[in-house]
Design a protein around this motif. Structure first.
Motif, short mmCIF file in Angstrom:
data_model
loop_
_atom_site.label_atom_id
_atom_site.label_comp_id
_atom_site.label_asym_id
_atom_site.label_seq_id
_atom_site.Cartn_x
_atom_site.Cartn_y
_atom_site.Cartn_z
N HIS A 109 44.27 -22.56 34.07
CA HIS A 109 43.59 -21.71 35.06
C HIS A 109 43.42 -22.39 36.42
CE1 HIS A 109 43.31 -18.60 32.11
NE2 HIS A 109 42.77 -19.46 31.26
N HIS B 293 50.59 -22.22 28.73
CA HIS B 293 49.23 -22.02 28.19
C HIS B 293 49.16 -20.73 27.38
CE1 HIS B 293 44.94 -22.00 27.65
NE2 HIS B 293 44.84 -20.82 28.22
N HIS C 37 47.53 -18.97 23.33
CA HIS C 37 46.85 -19.11 22.04
C HIS C 37 47.67 -18.18 21.13
CE1 HIS C 37 43.63 -20.78 24.50
NE2 HIS C 37 43.76 -19.72 25.27
N HIS D 93 40.78 -25.74 29.20
CA HIS D 93 40.50 -24.68 30.19
C HIS D 93 39.54 -25.26 31.22
CE1 HIS D 93 41.23 -22.24 26.46
NE2 HIS D 93 41.84 -21.43 27.29
N ASP E 71 48.64 -17.08 28.69
CA ASP E 71 47.36 -17.05 27.98
C ASP E 71 47.56 -16.23 26.70
OD1 ASP E 71 44.76 -17.77 27.44
OD2 ASP E 71 43.95 -17.06 29.35
ZN ZN Z 1 43.26 -19.67 27.37
#
Ligand code: ZN
Length: 421
Positions: free
Chosen positions: A240, A56, A58, A203, A292
């Motif tokens: 998460h 996960h 970005h 998410h 993340d």
């Molecule tokens: Zn995220």
């Protein structure tokens, strides 16, 4: 192309590894070849591990590194992130994603699961850098006036564009979260994912506020809501999953949903820290690890993420035997491969050749009584020496071709975003 790695440390032994094309063809002592391989890598004083899988992130948010830290979540998002994300250009996203790929290569990650804006620019950076990736575009409609038709058109358009991406890229769907995506779009995404066998990256159950708001809006917690509208399936990857109870874990398990633990981001944003790894594993849920984005973690070092996942699991359970280094490392390799449906995550004949050589000639590996312990608890991404993805060498002797230019251009792009646009 054949690559022969000579005399590398693997599972307490010294072995050779032959890579033929993009496959680990053979492993064993003193592999003899009829023809000389195209490339020989000396594995002396190096250990081989499977390339790490960041489940996960970005990626292009590297440009936000250090831009707004130690803030309340709401003001952080509304003052520091969203106004600038609205100004992003393809060029900024390209250089941000390219910097992320560089950072991942330098710290031993060979495959990642991304969700961000301007997916075509991300895909271009991924192709240029030679990494394996599952890419999704952020999809949301609840907080603005975009019609269902506009959102559907955008997703369908980017689905068609995937044909231009590198062969190592897999297209996925990225509904942002239950509080930003309407029920109608979530259900359409589920149908589209079913029809085209696409993964869904979302998410969910990240913060207590999200849970409270979910109860206010839908009369139930986030996982119950997703279950009630029928979108939990084996194609869903939840990032998460901190705020879940036993009944919700049962719902995730019954639908073979995958869950990604992002320990650094959860700690930094004070989202929560009681990730129920054992409860999920006992029910058969596959758990991966992610960093993340760099706005909340602030690096992409998966070795660090594995360490924190291990430490935090021990701490909240008051149990030093919980979440062992070996088990958390498996989450970041074998489980990552399973979650992203790729034949990766193992150093094994027949697997794709996504391999990382770690430099043992370092204080972190001295003495080397227990390699996995040293790797997870003592080392970090800087101990990575060589990275091979899909049978191609991306880094050797800690150097990635063109790295200085990537850092220069990404820094320039970040300055442009914050001070010029
Ligand atoms: Zn995220």
């Amino acid at each position: 192309m054949n690559i022969l790695i000579k005399n590398v440390f693997f599972k307490e032994k010294i072995t050779d590894i032959l890579i033929e094309g993009n496959i680990i063809k053979k492993m064993g002592e003193n592999i003899a070849l009829d023809v000389f391989p195209d490339k020989v890598i000396d594995g002396t004083n190096k250990a081989v591990i499977a390339g790490l899988v960041n489940c996960h992130t970005h990626s292009a948010m590297t440009v936000f590194r250090g831009w707004g830290d130690d803030m309340e979540l709401e003001s952080w998002l509304s003052d520091k992130i969203w106004p600038y994300e609205a100004k992003l250009t393809d060029e900024i996203v390209y250089w941000g994603a390219k910097l992320a790929c560089l950072e991942m290569i330098k710290s031993g990650t060979t495959c990642f699961n991304d969700m961000y804006w301007r997916i075509d620019a991300v895909a271009e950076a991924v192709a240029d850098m030679g990494l394996r990736a599952t890419l999704s575009s952020v999809t949301l409609d609840a907080s603005n006036s975009q019609s269902v038709k506009t959102v559907v058109d955008n997703v369908e358009k980017s689905f068609c564009n995937r044909k231009n991406y590198s062969a190592l890229t897999t297209f996925a769907l990225g509904p942002h979260a239950i509080y930003t995506v309407s029920k109608k779009i979530l259900q359409w995404i589920d149908d589209f994912s079913k029809a085209n066998d696409l993964l869904i990256h979302i998410h969910a159950a990240e913060t207590q506020t999200e849970c409270n708001n979910s109860i206010k809006s839908f009369g139930m917690t986030p996982i119950r809501y997703l279950n009630s509208i029928g979108i939990l399936s084996p194609r869903v990857i939840i990032a998460h999953g901190i705020w879940v109870d036993d009944e919700e874990i049962d719902m995730l398990a019954a639908n073979d949903v995958k869950v990604v633990h992002n320990p650094n981001s959860n700690l930094k944003l004070a989202s929560g820290y009681r990730f129920k790894y054992h409860e999920m594993k006992d029910k058969g849920i596959t758990v991966g690890i992610g960093t993340d984005g760099c706005s909340s973690s602030n690096n992409l070092d998966m070795i660090e993420a594995v360490k924190i996942a291990s430490l935090i699991g021990k701490a909240w359970r008051n149990d030093p035997t919980a979440t062992t280094a070996k088990e958390m490392f498996k989450c970041a390799t074998v489980n990552g491969g399973k979650i992203l449906r790729q034949n990766i995550g193992k150093v094994q004949e027949g697997c794709l050749a996504d391999l990382v050589l770690v430099d043992l000639n370092s204080p972190a590996f001295t003495p080397n009584f227990n390699f996995i312990s040293n790797l997870v608890y003592a080392a970090n991404g800087n101990d990575v020496d060589t990275v091979i993805c899909n049978g191609k060498v991306l880094m050797e002797n800690k150097h990635v071709p063109g790295e200085d230019e990537i850092m220069k251009m990404a820094s320039k792009a970040a300055h442009k975003l914050f001070f010029e646009l």
